[in-house]
Enzyme design. Structure first.
Site, PDB file in Angstrom:
ATOM      1  N   CYS A  66       0.819  -1.218   0.000  1.00  0.00           N
ATOM      2  CA  CYS A  66       0.000   0.000   0.000  1.00  0.00           C
ATOM      3  C   CYS A  66       0.854   1.269   0.000  1.00  0.00           C
ATOM      4  O   CYS A  66       0.344   2.354   0.287  1.00  0.00           O
ATOM      5  CB  CYS A  66      -0.902   0.005   1.229  1.00  0.00           C
ATOM      6  SG  CYS A  66       0.022   0.077   2.787  1.00  0.00           S
ATOM      7  N   CYS A 130       2.607  -6.696  -5.528  1.00  0.00           N
ATOM      8  CA  CYS A 130       3.508  -5.903  -4.686  1.00  0.00           C
ATOM      9  C   CYS A 130       4.195  -4.797  -5.466  1.00  0.00           C
ATOM     10  O   CYS A 130       4.787  -3.898  -4.877  1.00  0.00           O
ATOM     11  CB  CYS A 130       4.573  -6.802  -4.043  1.00  0.00           C
ATOM     12  SG  CYS A 130       5.800  -7.420  -5.230  1.00  0.00           S
ATOM     13  N   VAL A 352      -2.663  10.362  18.480  1.00  0.00           N
ATOM     14  CA  VAL A 352      -2.250   9.654  17.273  1.00  0.00           C
ATOM     15  C   VAL A 352      -1.116  10.435  16.623  1.00  0.00           C
ATOM     16  O   VAL A 352      -1.225  11.646  16.420  1.00  0.00           O
ATOM     17  CB  VAL A 352      -3.419   9.508  16.289  1.00  0.00           C
ATOM     18  CG1 VAL A 352      -2.960   8.833  14.999  1.00  0.00           C
ATOM     19  CG2 VAL A 352      -4.554   8.718  16.923  1.00  0.00           C
ATOM     20  N   GLU A 357       0.883   1.975  15.694  1.00  0.00           N
ATOM     21  CA  GLU A 357       0.418   1.096  16.767  1.00  0.00           C
ATOM     22  C   GLU A 357      -1.102   1.158  16.887  1.00  0.00           C
ATOM     23  O   GLU A 357      -1.774   0.126  16.960  1.00  0.00           O
ATOM     24  CB  GLU A 357       1.056   1.518  18.090  1.00  0.00           C
ATOM     25  CG  GLU A 357       0.679   0.652  19.276  1.00  0.00           C
ATOM     26  CD  GLU A 357       1.501  -0.613  19.389  1.00  0.00           C
ATOM     27  OE1 GLU A 357       1.103  -1.497  20.172  1.00  0.00           O
ATOM     28  OE2 GLU A 357       2.513  -0.732  18.690  1.00  0.00           O
ATOM     29  N   ASN A 445       6.802   5.746  20.392  1.00  0.00           N
ATOM     30  CA  ASN A 445       7.459   4.490  20.740  1.00  0.00           C
ATOM     31  C   ASN A 445       7.533   4.307  22.246  1.00  0.00           C
ATOM     32  O   ASN A 445       7.403   3.189  22.751  1.00  0.00           O
ATOM     33  CB  ASN A 445       8.862   4.459  20.128  1.00  0.00           C
ATOM     34  CG  ASN A 445       9.549   3.130  20.323  1.00  0.00           C
ATOM     35  OD1 ASN A 445      10.426   2.994  21.166  1.00  0.00           O
ATOM     36  ND2 ASN A 445       9.127   2.127  19.561  1.00  0.00           N
ATOM     37  N   ASP A 454      12.233  -1.312  20.711  1.00  0.00           N
ATOM     38  CA  ASP A 454      13.627  -1.260  20.282  1.00  0.00           C
ATOM     39  C   ASP A 454      14.393  -0.136  20.959  1.00  0.00           C
ATOM     40  O   ASP A 454      15.612  -0.235  21.152  1.00  0.00           O
ATOM     41  CB  ASP A 454      13.700  -1.045  18.767  1.00  0.00           C
ATOM     42  CG  ASP A 454      13.227  -2.258  17.988  1.00  0.00           C
ATOM     43  OD1 ASP A 454      12.914  -3.284  18.619  1.00  0.00           O
ATOM     44  OD2 ASP A 454      13.169  -2.181  16.751  1.00  0.00           O
ATOM     45  N   GLU A 895      -5.693 -23.133  -5.203  1.00  0.00           N
ATOM     46  CA  GLU A 895      -6.116 -24.235  -6.063  1.00  0.00           C
ATOM     47  C   GLU A 895      -7.456 -24.799  -5.613  1.00  0.00           C
ATOM     48  O   GLU A 895      -8.343 -25.035  -6.423  1.00  0.00           O
ATOM     49  CB  GLU A 895      -5.062 -25.336  -6.078  1.00  0.00           C
ATOM     50  CG  GLU A 895      -5.439 -26.514  -6.966  1.00  0.00           C
ATOM     51  CD  GLU A 895      -4.367 -27.583  -7.025  1.00  0.00           C
ATOM     52  OE1 GLU A 895      -4.672 -28.686  -7.520  1.00  0.00           O
ATOM     53  OE2 GLU A 895      -3.232 -27.333  -6.568  1.00  0.00           O
ATOM     54  N   ARG A 973       2.797 -37.620  -3.621  1.00  0.00           N
ATOM     55  CA  ARG A 973       4.016 -36.999  -4.146  1.00  0.00           C
ATOM     56  C   ARG A 973       5.137 -37.038  -3.112  1.00  0.00           C
ATOM     57  O   ARG A 973       6.311 -37.218  -3.460  1.00  0.00           O
ATOM     58  CB  ARG A 973       3.734 -35.562  -4.586  1.00  0.00           C
ATOM     59  CG  ARG A 973       4.909 -34.901  -5.292  1.00  0.00           C
ATOM     60  CD  ARG A 973       4.522 -33.585  -5.931  1.00  0.00           C
ATOM     61  NE  ARG A 973       3.746 -33.769  -7.151  1.00  0.00           N
ATOM     62  CZ  ARG A 973       4.287 -33.868  -8.373  1.00  0.00           C
ATOM     63  NH1 ARG A 973       5.596 -33.852  -8.522  1.00  0.00           N
ATOM     64  NH2 ARG A 973       3.510 -34.001  -9.430  1.00  0.00           N
ATOM     65  N   ARG A1005       3.250 -24.931  -3.502  1.00  0.00           N
ATOM     66  CA  ARG A1005       4.377 -25.117  -4.420  1.00  0.00           C
ATOM     67  C   ARG A1005       5.331 -26.219  -3.926  1.00  0.00           C
ATOM     68  O   ARG A1005       5.956 -26.080  -2.886  1.00  0.00           O
ATOM     69  CB  ARG A1005       5.112 -23.791  -4.521  1.00  0.00           C
ATOM     70  CG  ARG A1005       6.070 -23.655  -5.669  1.00  0.00           C
ATOM     71  CD  ARG A1005       6.673 -22.259  -5.616  1.00  0.00           C
ATOM     72  NE  ARG A1005       7.223 -21.823  -6.888  1.00  0.00           N
ATOM     73  CZ  ARG A1005       7.601 -20.561  -7.140  1.00  0.00           C
ATOM     74  NH1 ARG A1005       7.442 -19.638  -6.199  1.00  0.00           N
ATOM     75  NH2 ARG A1005       8.103 -20.234  -8.312  1.00  0.00           N
ATOM     76  N   PHE A1007       4.069 -29.344  -3.415  1.00  0.00           N
ATOM     77  CA  PHE A1007       2.969 -30.309  -3.277  1.00  0.00           C
ATOM     78  C   PHE A1007       3.408 -31.617  -2.615  1.00  0.00           C
ATOM     79  O   PHE A1007       3.074 -32.697  -3.055  1.00  0.00           O
ATOM     80  CB  PHE A1007       2.386 -30.586  -4.664  1.00  0.00           C
ATOM     81  CG  PHE A1007       0.974 -31.111  -4.638  1.00  0.00           C
ATOM     82  CD1 PHE A1007      -0.091 -30.290  -4.340  1.00  0.00           C
ATOM     83  CD2 PHE A1007       0.708 -32.437  -4.920  1.00  0.00           C
ATOM     84  CE1 PHE A1007      -1.398 -30.766  -4.336  1.00  0.00           C
ATOM     85  CE2 PHE A1007      -0.592 -32.947  -4.911  1.00  0.00           C
ATOM     86  CZ  PHE A1007      -1.644 -32.101  -4.613  1.00  0.00           C
ATOM     87  N   GLU A1356       7.614 -25.358  -9.590  1.00  0.00           N
ATOM     88  CA  GLU A1356       7.815 -25.977  -8.286  1.00  0.00           C
ATOM     89  C   GLU A1356       9.205 -26.568  -8.053  1.00  0.00           C
ATOM     90  O   GLU A1356       9.723 -26.511  -6.935  1.00  0.00           O
ATOM     91  CB  GLU A1356       6.765 -27.075  -8.078  1.00  0.00           C
ATOM     92  CG  GLU A1356       5.344 -26.563  -8.020  1.00  0.00           C
ATOM     93  CD  GLU A1356       4.338 -27.695  -7.998  1.00  0.00           C
ATOM     94  OE1 GLU A1356       3.840 -28.018  -6.907  1.00  0.00           O
ATOM     95  OE2 GLU A1356       4.067 -28.266  -9.068  1.00  0.00           O
TER      96      GLU A1356
END
Length: 1426
Positions: A66, A130, A352, A357, A445, A454, A895, A973, A1005, A1007, A1356
């Site tokens: 985003c 993305c 805010v 958070e 923070n 942190d 799938e 598989r 991927r 399987f 795969e």
């Protein structure tokens, strides 16, 4: 009313307020009167502005999909600031006075911005979901710095995630903007085009690829000006490139009788294609960007016209008109006095700032804050004041600016006075992602009082203090040591506000460090974090010390016993080893955690506390050049990755494959057909479709128990809520309420729920928010029943499905009895979340007549979606059309499990006769959709003294979840891939499926194939240890030979793994690197390197015979354009691009003439799911067959009109009434395996590969870096080599994540713990190999390969090669244990998280941290692997 409250109320009344916000969007002014206070910027962009290029990936600022750029004029710094921001967490009301630029504001597919063009053309976009986020992060960097370094380019993506590409092509594309990018022989012409020539070899004709480090620009070699041979690159070796991993032998001059040496023409097709792309680059002109509107500068300064012709910037005071609003009142003060007055008048208001958070709390915890005050526009809180002994940082400076100010102070005052500032900057470097640091504030923070902050431990250890203010001029200081009064509680009074943080300069003799460990280095919350400070006098004795830790208690705490130990005996000599021993004892005793502590990892967290203390003590000795430092190898303890040590290597990649000469289109590395649309935000996904009239939204009502009987569902409260239209339960399913292959799963549950989060009911409402709110109001009563979660518990309890799959060869009992050595043990590999960036989504649109319904779905399986929707509605399948334009990633997760959501939307549309949109939030998606199956194996193996396998009995168990879904296929598989690439001798491999109370685990991927291979490879490592040889030696010793048969009786033809193994061992310098790693480990105490070489053999075809078919429909139009429809879906793998290439090649038309629009069940009926890495094979031949039929019909016209365009030929045929439409079908020949009889051919062929991985492990923390990876992959004669390279890199990264960072955890009572990017960590751009080399095997005959153009499936097979990182880490752990004299065999399960790795590196700290078994007895762990 008190006097103070009256004063503040009067103060507020005197200040002019406004209820409208003003901002610019992509250059245009926007004014909104009384904006929706609950609306985020992302929601506004997507729903109101119609700008859907900005995506919703997670809703918690953890994926970067985003990302937008927000520009503002900073009145304190008096400059324009451009910041990348997570729009999903940005309240709309915060953009007043700012300029918002989205991906649509940069360019279009026809006229893209340089950033968009380069990412698209250099293969940086696969599924594309993305891509806009990456585009905007890079764009923001360039707006702030048009000439960044490569390091700065890579770091700008620390808040962006990609699941498809493996990041390398994105980084390569982005680094073309870096100042170093053009140093390797590429120049930019005046018109912005690029010329790629060898620097220093003028006139030689040698050329490079345009990326720094190109092997052909290496300078003088063998006495020539520029030999340009890739065999003389840093990969090692000598000789012609025809002897390289590109394949074959003999000089390139002899290939196809062509003239010219590779030293004149690029032998590497990847480089040649990159050159041609670089030549198309648009010039980046920073001066031509969208300007920051001058009006906004005046608006920010308060200098707009006062005559009413221009809006004035005022305090905002907005009241919501909705009784359902979560925020009822909002204020945005511009002065500190106004802020204090507001807080006094509204003591319960939520302040805010960055909303990083608060926004997450509102979305995930559904917390409501009726009164909100935005504080980031108060300029008085953004100053930095420097005094003689301290610096006071304004409370609301962003963390990004905080880092810049700290760096400036270090430069101005030197390291001796700025120890605390350097420590703070070190931890800031890995604080969240850049988008969060750009908006989050220092005060925010602190005020959130997170126990894993942190910064708080560093501030506390530094002796920092918080400045507080309240209305009426009251001010006070509170030391950070006194700031936290309990979990998420502070010393702040109700009417107080943090106005500053005072951080002292360091005193003489003072040393300070900060440490943090997380599951992932970048953009991750801490497991343990700390600030450690000591001050010694001139004699080296401890004058005082402060050790603060986060993650070791409900609050940030000072380890006072350890501090006392440091200053005991009147201040002992800091360099005395006895002091270290006392410190370690004190830390372990004081910070010991209970086994079931919230957050889990009790032993690891205790070990980290001790490790950090050891590091601190050793590093301070090194700073003082004390003799003790050398003995502790202190230099190894500084990872060099902090702000003061920009030491992380920039990622380098090399791709190698031969140029395509024999075909016009097929094989060439053209970019993904939709890459430019994806990079510009024009590409549409399900939730990007514009709303239709009367559209409704759906939300799920999740089950609260892992296993329970449903006693009743009361929807009355939900139905009474505004906007709610219907609540649907199992009683509302008009057709069949069961689905999936085994018909053992209900669409909606009737009597029982089987996992926590299972949809019990569906709410349909006028908005997504109304539906989600109402879903919380549906009351379900249950009778809880016993639940089982883990595969081990299920096996112990006999909770298994009935199916068994077994492969048997020879007399295993006799072979085990005769074997010189027999070993028994277990192997385990965990679950994995698909984490496609686009969450599940579906839109069902009734056509209004004859029960017709269009279902737009993000699914890999349009046909099953069509059939299940029709069955649930009780209508014929011909009345339902499923349409798929593209998926934002699938990886198997869409799938089968996507089908259920589409059925839900169809039910909603059926009952309301209106379009219904059902799009899941990330947490809902993760807890309902199913994951990769965890697997457990129990094995007994017989072998000789050399490690040759003689016999194997292995019982394999998968965790199938609550229903069958695709678990039988996954098990088949897995069982058939246990052998990987090895002769097993006599063998018995038996597989069962565990029935548990989790989501129904599903396709992913690989399987099951990668799980089966992993189980055996783990066993092989333990066998290697037993015989004293390396795993690589055993792998080569036991490797299949051409003509061997597998345990399922399939002969290995076109068997290339031994050749590839030997070739990669040479080209990757395995033997010398093995020696170098061993030498490094011999001299390094706390850092160990590991090296592993791993092969893979992956069978291609569906296990169910009837699925091995494809179909296509091809239209030729009279203008010469071609429309292709086929049965596969586009989910980023480039399937549509490859199909277009096949069509263009077969019809002999330009690729630009071919278009693939969508996949729909009315144009491609009865299709197989896009899965099993077989879609190019199946649909490719179907497209070819259809096009071949058309080409044959057009042949007479082409012969008659040899010089005519294709359009003229097509029109001539049309005028002769020749059909220009053809259908194609293809069925894979020869295959079909009977598991009961053990006969038939299971796979059509095998895709093969080999990888070498080298890692470096910090044995004190478990953190690691993947230093280098080499991959050689056999993909046959590729349909598109560049796309296949992208699939290899992306699959590798996914496999690396599966076996390292991606830990999937449940709470013991049933709910999923790892819901979203906050707790579940896929690899980031900084986790991929620093040196990433991928080559395709070329030049082999492939005599037995019968596929389209002799290509192989590639989606795969490479994933398992990512496990080479796991086995390299295992190698490093073995070295660490050997150093410590640990003789016990190493058993290591996947994923190898930092916790697993650190605790496996047994030493005195781990011994101290280990909780005795008696103390764990009866304790429930915080979370469990399943």
């Amino acid at each position: 009313m008190s006097a103070t409250t009256a004063d503040t109320t009067n103060q507020m009344q005197q200040e002019e307020t406004s209820s409208q916000i003003l901002f610019y969007l992509n250059g245009s002014r926007v004014v909104i009167e009384e904006p929706d206070l609950d609306q985020t910027l992302l929601q506004y962009l997507r729903t109101t502005a119609g700008l859907t290029g900005t995506k919703l990936g997670c809703g918690e600022g953890g994926c970067g999909a985003c990302t937008v750029m927000i520009s503002r004029y900073d009145t304190v710094e008096q400059r324009i600031v451009h910041a990348s921001v997570n729009a999903c967490l940005c309240p709309l009301y915060t953009v007043d006075g700012k300029h918002v630029i989205t991906v649509e504001g940069l360019g279009t597919a026809k006229n893209p911005h340089a950033v968009q063009q380069r990412i698209a053309l250099l293969h940086g976009s696969q599924c594309g979901f993305c891509t806009p986020g990456f585009v905007m992060s890079l764009y923001t960097l360039l707006r702030n710095n048009p000439n960044p370094t490569e390091h700065e380019v890579e770091e700008c993506f620390d808040g962006n995630l990609c699941r498809c590409t493996g990041y390398r092509p994105i980084l390569d594309a982005a680094k073309t903007f870096a100042e170093q990018a053009w140093k390797a022989g590429t120049t930019v012409n005046a018109d912005g085009t690029a010329t790629v020539r060898a620097a220093g070899a003028a006139g030689s004709g040698a050329e490079g690829c345009g990326i720094e480090g190109c092997c052909r620009l290496g300078g003088d070699k063998k006495g020539e000006a520029n030999s340009g041979c890739c065999r003389e690159s840093e990969a090692g070796g000598s000789g012609c490139c025809r002897e390289s991993e590109a394949g074959g032998s003999g000089c390139c001059r002899e290939k196809n009788g062509e003239d010219g040496c590779c030293k004149k023409t690029p032998a590497n097709g990847a480089d040649a294609e990159t050159q041609s792309v670089i030549a198309q680059f648009k010039k980046y002109d920073a001066g031509s960007e969208l300007i920051f509107p001058p009006f906004l500068i005046r608006y920010a300064k308060g200098t707009t016209a006062l005559d009413g012709s221009e809006p004035q910037r005022r305090m905002l005071a907005i009241a919501s008109g909705s009784s359902e609003a979560w925020c009822r009142q909002f204020f945005r003060p511009l002065t500190l006095d106004a802020l204090l007055a507001l807080v006094a008048a509204h003591p319960g208001a939520k302040l805010v700032a960055g909303n990083s958070e608060v926004g997450v709390e509102m979305r995930l915890k559904r917390s409501r804050f009726p009164v909100q005050i935005f504080v980031n526009d108060v300029a008085e809180l953004q100053h930095v004041r420097e005094a003689a002994d301290e610096v006071v940082f304004g409370a609301n400076i962003t963390l990004e600016r905080f880092g810049r100010e700290l760096a400036a102070l270090e430069a101005a005052h030197g390291s001796e006075r700025t120890q605390a500032f350097a420590a703070l900057r070190d931890n800031l470097r890995f604080f969240a992602g850049r988008q969060i640091r750009n908006v989050a504030t220092l005060a925010g923070n602190i005020a959130t009082a997170s126990p894993i902050s942190d910064l708080s431990p560093v501030l506390m250890a530094a002796g920092a203090a918080v400045e507080l203010a309240a209305a009426g001029g009251r001010r006070r200081r509170v030391a950070m040591a006194d700031m936290f009064t309990g979990y998420r509680r502070t010393a702040l009074r109700a009417d107080e506000v943090i106005v500053g943080v005072a951080v002292p300069f360091s005193r003489p003799g003072e040393r300070m460090r900060a440490f943090k460990q997380a599951k992932r280095r970048d953009d991750d919350i801490a497991i343990v974090t700390c600030g450690l400070r000591v001050r010694v006098d001139a004699q080296g004795r401890v004058a005082d010390a402060a050790f603060a830790f986060g993650g070791m208690a409900p609050t940030t705490v000072l380890a006072r016993r350890a501090m006392a130990a440091a200053t005991a005996d009147g201040g002992a000599a800091w360099g005395d080893r006895a002091v270290l021993a006392r410190l370690l004892d004190a830390v372990q005793a004081e910070l010991r955690l209970d086994y079931g502590v919230p957050g889990g990892m009790a032993e690891y967290r205790a070990a980290l506390a001790g490790s950090f203390m050891l590091k601190f003590w050793a590093l301070t000795q090194a700073d003082a050049a004390a003799p003790a430092a050398a003995g502790l190898h202190a230099a190894e303890m500084d990872d060099g990755l902090g702000a003061a040590h920009e030491g992380r290597a920039v990622c380098r990649g090399r791709q190698a494959y031969a140029s395509v000469r024999e075909r016009a289109v097929v094989g060439r590395g053209v970019a993904h057909a939709s890459a430019l649309q994806q990079a510009t935000g024009e590409a549409r996904y399900v939730d990007d479709m514009p709303p239709t009239r009367g559209e409704l939204h759906m939300a799920l009502v999740p089950a609260a128990h892992a296993h329970a009987r449903i006693l009743g569902i009361d929807a009355s409260d939900a139905l009474a809520m505004p906007g709610v239209v219907r609540v649907l339960t199992a009683a509302d399913v008009p057709g069949e309420n069961v689905w999936n292959i085994f018909a053992d799963e209900e669409v909606l549950p009737t009597t029982h729920v089987h996992y926590a989060g299972q949809p019990v009911a569906l709410v349909v409402a006028a908005s997504r928010r109304a539906a989600q709110d109402a879903a919380q109001a549906v009351h379900v009563t249950y009778e809880a029943l016993p639940a089982v979660l883990t595969v081990r518990d299920a096996v112990a309890q006999g909770a298994l499905f009935g199916e068994e799959r077994a492969l048997r060869r020879g007399d295993v009992d006799a072979a085990l009895a005769a074997a010189p050595h027999v070993l028994a043990g277990e192997s385990y590999c965990g679950a994995q979340e698909h984490f496609y960036l686009e969450p599940m989504g579906a839109l069902a649109v009734p056509r209004g007549e004859a029960d017709e319904l269009d279902v737009y779905a993000s699914t890999q399986n349009p046909t099953e979606t069509q059939m299940v929707c029709a069955a649930a509605l009780g209508v014929a399948a011909s009345r339902v059309v499923c349409r798929v334009k593209r998926l934002g990633g699938g990886f198997g997760g869409k799938e089968s499990r996507s089908v259920l959501l589409a059925a839900f939307a169809a039910l909603g549309a059926h009952h309301t006769r209106a379009p219904v949109r059902a799009v899941l939030d990330r947490d809902d998606d993760m807890r309902t959709s199913g994951q990769r199956h965890p697997f457990l194996a129990r094995w007994t193996v017989g072998f000789d003294g050399a490690g040759r396998l003689l016999a194997l009995r292995m019982h394999v168990f998968s965790n199938g979840g609550f229903s069958h879904d695709l678990s039988v296929g996954v098990l088949e598989r897995a069982v058939s891939h246990v052998d990987n690439c090895y002769r097993l001798g006599a063998c018995e491999i038996v597989g069962r499926i565990a029935r548990t109370n989790t989501q129904s685990n599903t396709a992913f991927r690989g399987f099951g194939g990668c799980q089966g291979m992993f189980l055996l490879e783990s066993m092989l490592c333990e066998v290697a240890a037993a015989v004293g040889r390396t795993p690589e030696a055993l792998r080569r010793l036991n490797m299949y030979r051409a003509g061997d048969t597998t345990p399922f009786g399939q002969r290995l033809d076109d068997w290339n793994v031994p050749l590839m193994w030997d070739r990669l061992a040479a080209s990757a310098d395995f033997a010398p690197r093995r020696a170098a790693v061993d030498a490094y480990n011999a001299r390094s105490r706390h850092r160990k390197r590991g090296l592993a070489m791993l092969p893979t053999k992956f069978g291609i075809s569906f296990g169910v015979k009837f699925l091995n078919q494809g179909m296509a429909l091809v239209h030729v139009y009279t203008d010469g354009s071609v429309l292709v429809a086929h049965g596969g879906t586009e989910m980023g793998q480039g399937l549509h691009t490859k199909m277009a290439q096949v069509a263009a090649e077969t019809l002999r038309v330009p690729l630009a003439a071919v278009f693939v629009s969508e996949t729909a069940t009315n144009t491609a009926a009865n299709t197989s799911p896009t899965a099993a890495s077989a879609s190019s094979d199946l649909n490719g031949f179907a497209v070819h067959n259809a096009c071949a039929a058309l080409a044959e019909r057009l042949r007479p016209y082409r012969e008659r009109m040899p010089d005519a365009s294709f359009a003229r030929v097509a029109r001539a045929a049309y005028l002769d009434r020749v059909s220009l439409t053809a259908a194609g079908h293809y069925a894979t020949p020869d295959i079909g395996f009977d598991w009961q009889a053990g006969t038939g051919q299971l796979y059509f062929y095998f895709t093969q590969g080999v990888a070498v991985a080298e890692v470096e492990l910090d044995t004190l923390t478990g953190a690691h870096t993947t230093r280098r990876v080499d991959i050689l992959m056999d993909v046959g004669r590729s349909l598109n080599k560049a796309l296949d390279i992208g699939q290899i890199e992306g699959a590798f990264a996914q496999g690396q994540g599966w076996t390292t960072t991606e830990e999937f955890l449940y709470f013991p009572r049933g709910p999923l713990f790892t819901q979203g990017p906050g707790n579940y960590k896929i690899p980031s751009a900084m986790d991929i190999p620093r040196d990433f080399r991928v080559a395709l095997l070329e030049g082999l005959p492939y005599e037995g390969l019968k596929t389209i153009y002799s290509s192989k499936g590639v989606g795969e097979p490479p994933l398992f090669l990512g496990a080479s990182v796991f086995f390299a880490l295992r190698d490093a752990v073995v070295a660490a244990r050997k150093q410590e004299g640990v003789d016990a065999p190493l058993h290591m399960e996947s994923p190898a998280t930092p916790e697993i790795l650190r605790m496996a590196c047994v030493d005195q700290i781990v011994d101290r941290a280990t909780i005795p078994a008696a103390e764990k007895e009866g304790k429930v762990p915080f979370a469990v692997r399943i």
